[in-house]
Scaffold this active site. Structure first.
Site, PDB file in Angstrom:
ATOM      1  CB  SER A  80     -81.382   4.414 128.099  1.00  0.00           C
ATOM      2  OG  SER A  80     -82.410   3.603 127.573  1.00  0.00           O
TER       3      SER A  80
ATOM      4  CG  ASP B 132     -85.640   8.869 123.697  1.00  0.00           C
ATOM      5  OD1 ASP B 132     -86.196   9.979 123.726  1.00  0.00           O
ATOM      6  OD2 ASP B 132     -84.960   8.411 124.633  1.00  0.00           O
TER       7      ASP B 132
ATOM      8  CD  GLU C  63     -84.724   9.756 133.555  1.00  0.00           C
ATOM      9  OE1 GLU C  63     -85.134   9.894 132.386  1.00  0.00           O
ATOM     10  OE2 GLU C  63     -83.675   9.140 133.840  1.00  0.00           O
TER      11      GLU C  63
END
Ligand code: KIV
Length: 260
Positions: free
Chosen positions: A45, A83, A180
């Site tokens: 992100s 990630d 999520e």
């Protein structure tokens, strides 16, 4: 490292909730670590909240390793998870190579987006001795194909697929799984059905833990805040007002032009 990840399984068994946040830089990582956070994720992100891309699909491995190295310098106690960005885990071999690069950069575990479809990659990573966090539900790396950030688990078939994903990643060796924007009741069912902790983001209160993008939590990315986030601070406003005060002070202290 096995102990660090077993700790989270034990927390689930004892009903202790797991708190996780993202970090992209040294000061944020150090502040979160000093605050007692359990898990720090260097999330892709960062492509949106730090690098200014529309979504996470432009983030490169080089971007992620650069940020992971800076975060690692600030973390002493939390579990540091890196990630894996899109197209760095297309095959099991590539997934292991990428995971090892994260470990070299200071990560203690890695995460990738995908469930049953990525069992071969997850098995290869865990066989290589690298702790693995799964991520199912809404997968931001697929936002373009999906046409937006859609809640998952609304239909019977989606709910069944999510449960199958959760079971598959547990079986493949994941120590935890991010859910999520999954319908809260489905997240609750998944949480009951598996032995590894579920870490929810926009998936209701019944998960074993919660994760947020720190920029959302502290109001540092005011141009877009997901619906499920209630910011605990308004750092963007603090920055704007400090900048305005500095600009005013600087302009007011203008020296008089000399007469030559
Ligand atoms: O990239 C990220 O920050 C994430 C979290 C939202 C789970 O994957």
């Amino acid at each position: 490292m096995q102990n660090a990840t077993e700790k989270f399984r034990a927390m689930k068994q004892h009903g202790e909730k797991i708190a996780a946040l993202t970090a992209c830089d040294y000061p944020t990582a150090r502040l979160l670590d000093e605050s007692g956070i359990d898990i720090i994720l260097v999330g892709d992100s960062l492509g949106m909240v730090v690098l200014g891309y529309q979504d996470t699909t432009s983030v490169t491995l080089a971007d992620m390793l650069h940020h992971t190295r800076s975060v690692a310098r600030g973390v002493k106690n939390a579990l540091l998870v890196g990630d894996m960005p899109i197209h760095t885990f297309d095959t099991p071999g590539q997934a292991v190579d990428t995971a090892k690069k994260f470990v070299d950069a200071g990560a203690q575990a890695v995460k990738l987006e995908g469930g049953a479809s990525h069992v071969a990659q997850i098995e290869a990573i865990t066989r290589a001795g690298i702790p693995f966090m799964a991520h199912i539900g809404m997968l931001p790396q697929h936002v373009r194909e999906e046409g937006g950030y859609r809640v998952k688990g609304r239909t019977q078939s989606e709910a069944e697929a999510l449960l199958a994903d959760a079971r598959a990643v547990e079986e493949a060796g994941a120590f935890s799984v991010v859910l999520e924007i999954v319908v809260a009741d489905i997240a609750k069912q998944i949480t009951k059905a598996i032995n590894i902790p579920t870490i929810g983001i926009g998936s209701g209160e019944h998960c074993d833990g919660q994760i947020l993008v720190t920029h959302d939590l502290i109001g540092l990315f005011p141009w877009f805040t997901p619906k499920f986030v209630s910011p605990q601070a308004h750092v963007a406003e603090e920055i704007r007002s400090a900048a305005r005060a500095f600009i005013e002070r600087t302009r007011n202290s203008r020296t008089r032009p000399s007469r030559g």
